[in-house]
Structures are given as structure tokens and as C-alpha cells.
Write a protein that holds these residues in place. Structure first.
Motif, PDB file in Angstrom:
ATOM      1  N   GLU A  94     -55.442 110.852 151.043  1.00 25.42           N
ATOM      2  CA  GLU A  94     -55.268 109.663 150.204  1.00 25.42           C
ATOM      3  C   GLU A  94     -54.007 109.785 149.351  1.00 25.42           C
ATOM      4  O   GLU A  94     -53.232 108.828 149.232  1.00 25.42           O
ATOM      5  CB  GLU A  94     -56.489 109.469 149.312  1.00 25.42           C
ATOM      6  N   ALA A  95     -53.771 110.960 148.785  1.00 30.45           N
ATOM      7  CA  ALA A  95     -52.585 111.172 147.953  1.00 30.45           C
ATOM      8  C   ALA A  95     -51.302 110.993 148.754  1.00 30.45           C
ATOM      9  O   ALA A  95     -50.282 110.560 148.215  1.00 30.45           O
ATOM     10  CB  ALA A  95     -52.629 112.564 147.324  1.00 30.45           C
ATOM     11  N   ARG A  96     -51.367 111.306 150.019  1.00 27.10           N
ATOM     12  CA  ARG A  96     -50.175 111.189 150.874  1.00 27.10           C
ATOM     13  C   ARG A  96     -49.873 109.746 151.256  1.00 27.10           C
ATOM     14  O   ARG A  96     -48.778 109.467 151.756  1.00 27.10           O
ATOM     15  CB  ARG A  96     -50.349 112.015 152.138  1.00 27.10           C
ATOM     16  N   THR A  97     -50.797 108.845 151.071  1.00 20.33           N
ATOM     17  CA  THR A  97     -50.579 107.456 151.499  1.00 20.33           C
ATOM     18  C   THR A  97     -49.714 106.670 150.526  1.00 20.33           C
ATOM     19  O   THR A  97     -49.358 105.533 150.813  1.00 20.33           O
ATOM     20  CB  THR A  97     -51.915 106.706 151.705  1.00 20.33           C
ATOM     21  N   VAL A  98     -49.358 107.250 149.393  1.00 23.67           N
ATOM     22  CA  VAL A  98     -48.534 106.537 148.421  1.00 23.67           C
ATOM     23  C   VAL A  98     -47.077 106.444 148.871  1.00 23.67           C
ATOM     24  O   VAL A  98     -46.313 105.664 148.311  1.00 23.67           O
ATOM     25  CB  VAL A  98     -48.624 107.154 147.006  1.00 23.67           C
ATOM     26  N   ARG A  99     -46.698 107.234 149.875  1.00 22.95           N
ATOM     27  CA  ARG A  99     -45.346 107.131 150.424  1.00 22.95           C
ATOM     28  C   ARG A  99     -45.418 107.325 151.933  1.00 22.95           C
ATOM     29  O   ARG A  99     -46.418 107.790 152.475  1.00 22.95           O
ATOM     30  CB  ARG A  99     -44.407 108.139 149.777  1.00 22.95           C
ATOM     31  N   LEU A 138     -42.647 110.069 156.600  1.00 25.14           N
ATOM     32  CA  LEU A 138     -41.319 110.686 156.645  1.00 25.14           C
ATOM     33  C   LEU A 138     -40.883 111.143 155.256  1.00 25.14           C
ATOM     34  O   LEU A 138     -40.344 112.244 155.092  1.00 25.14           O
ATOM     35  CB  LEU A 138     -40.299 109.707 157.234  1.00 25.14           C
ATOM     36  N   ALA A 139     -41.135 110.325 154.241  1.00 24.45           N
ATOM     37  CA  ALA A 139     -40.766 110.696 152.870  1.00 24.45           C
ATOM     38  C   ALA A 139     -41.622 111.877 152.396  1.00 24.45           C
ATOM     39  O   ALA A 139     -41.116 112.805 151.757  1.00 24.45           O
ATOM     40  CB  ALA A 139     -40.932 109.503 151.930  1.00 24.45           C
ATOM     41  N   GLU A 140     -42.904 111.846 152.736  1.00 22.76           N
ATOM     42  CA  GLU A 140     -43.792 112.936 152.334  1.00 22.76           C
ATOM     43  C   GLU A 140     -43.352 114.245 152.978  1.00 22.76           C
ATOM     44  O   GLU A 140     -43.277 115.278 152.308  1.00 22.76           O
ATOM     45  CB  GLU A 140     -45.238 112.594 152.727  1.00 22.76           C
ATOM     46  N   LYS A 141     -43.017 114.196 154.245  1.00 22.94           N
ATOM     47  CA  LYS A 141     -42.596 115.407 154.946  1.00 22.94           C
ATOM     48  C   LYS A 141     -41.272 115.929 154.382  1.00 22.94           C
ATOM     49  O   LYS A 141     -41.086 117.132 154.210  1.00 22.94           O
ATOM     50  CB  LYS A 141     -42.475 115.121 156.439  1.00 22.94           C
ATOM     51  N   ALA A 142     -40.348 115.038 154.063  1.00 24.76           N
ATOM     52  CA  ALA A 142     -39.055 115.442 153.507  1.00 24.76           C
ATOM     53  C   ALA A 142     -39.196 116.088 152.144  1.00 24.76           C
ATOM     54  O   ALA A 142     -38.394 116.935 151.756  1.00 24.76           O
ATOM     55  CB  ALA A 142     -38.128 114.234 153.431  1.00 24.76           C
ATOM     56  N   ALA A 143     -40.250 115.727 151.401  1.00 26.34           N
ATOM     57  CA  ALA A 143     -40.449 116.262 150.053  1.00 26.34           C
ATOM     58  C   ALA A 143     -41.114 117.635 150.046  1.00 26.34           C
ATOM     59  O   ALA A 143     -41.142 118.302 149.013  1.00 26.34           O
ATOM     60  CB  ALA A 143     -41.302 115.282 149.228  1.00 26.34           C
ATOM     61  N   ARG A 144     -41.614 118.075 151.182  1.00 24.82           N
ATOM     62  CA  ARG A 144     -42.267 119.385 151.236  1.00 24.82           C
ATOM     63  C   ARG A 144     -41.248 120.506 151.090  1.00 24.82           C
ATOM     64  O   ARG A 144     -40.135 120.423 151.609  1.00 24.82           O
ATOM     65  CB  ARG A 144     -42.987 119.573 152.582  1.00 24.82           C
ATOM     66  N   PRO A 145     -41.642 121.581 150.387  1.00 21.49           N
ATOM     67  CA  PRO A 145     -40.719 122.730 150.283  1.00 21.49           C
ATOM     68  C   PRO A 145     -40.508 123.353 151.658  1.00 21.49           C
ATOM     69  O   PRO A 145     -41.410 123.389 152.487  1.00 21.49           O
ATOM     70  CB  PRO A 145     -41.457 123.697 149.351  1.00 21.49           C
ATOM     71  N   ARG A 146     -39.352 123.839 151.859  1.00 24.61           N
ATOM     72  CA  ARG A 146     -39.028 124.435 153.180  1.00 24.61           C
ATOM     73  C   ARG A 146     -39.199 125.898 153.166  1.00 24.61           C
ATOM     74  O   ARG A 146     -39.151 126.691 152.484  1.00 24.61           O
ATOM     75  CB  ARG A 146     -37.631 124.072 153.591  1.00 24.61           C
TER      76      ARG A 146
END
Length: 105
Positions: free
Chosen positions: A89-94, A97-105
Motif C-alpha cells: 500500500e505504501a508503494r502505491t503512492v508513486r 519506476l519512481a519507487e524502484k529508482a528511490a531504493r538504495p543501491r
């Protein structure tokens, strides 16, 4: 009435309390989280193979196995289904692609 993942989680909780001689769920959990995870991985591979083959009926059956074994892994590690659903549910706010890009690498 529609069967839900919450219903499956409740059934797993119920079967976890049964004897290992009576319940596959209890037997898996007694073998430990590593065994539960291994079985989940095996079922996931079988679902992938069914998807690649384009076998709809097999994909449905293997997907049911994947969902069941995922919930057993969660149980083995004391993670509630609701915790996973809350994360989704928290991931549905964006967008994904944006959620994946925001993850630490």
C-alpha cells in the motif's frame, strides 16, 4: 464468499498448531525457516516454468502453491501478511519506476 489471502493465513496459523503427523504446514514449520524458504523457491521456479510454457492451468496450480508457501515462510519468520500488504500500500503512492529508482543501491 471469496477466499482471501487473509483466509489462507488464518488456515496456516490453524494448521501450524496441529501435529506434524497430521499437517504438512506443521511439518514444514518444524523443519525451520530455511526449509520453508527452500520449498517456496522450488514452487516459484515451477510457477515460472509454467508461465514460460504458457500452460495456464499449471500456472494457476503452481501460483496457488507459491502463495501458500510464501505465507508459510512469513509465518516461519513471524511476519504478518498485513505487514506485507502495508508495504504494498505504501508503494502505491508513486509509480513503480519512481519507487524502484528511490531504493538504495
Amino acid at each position: 464468499m471469496t477466499f482471501t489471502l487473509s483466509d489462507l493465513e488464518a488456515r496456516i496459523d490453524e494448521r501450524a498448531a496441529a501435529s506434524v503427523d497430521e499437517s504438512w504446514t506443521a511439518k514444514l514449520l518444524a523443519a525451520g525457516p530455511e526449509r520453508c524458504a527452500k520449498k517456496f523457491g522450488e514452487e516459484a521456479v515451477e510457477a515460472v516454468i509454467a508461465a514460460v510454457k504458457g500452460d495456464r492451468d499449471e500456472l494457476i496450480a503452481e501460483s496457488a502453491d507459491v502463495l501458500y508457501h510464501l505465507l508459510v515462510v512469513l509465518k516461519a519468520r513471524d511476519v504478518a501478511l498485513q505487514d506485507v500488504l502495508s508495504q504494498l500500500e505504501a508503494r502505491t503512492v508513486r509509480s513503480g519506476l519512481a519507487e524502484k529508482a528511490a531504493r538504495p543501491r
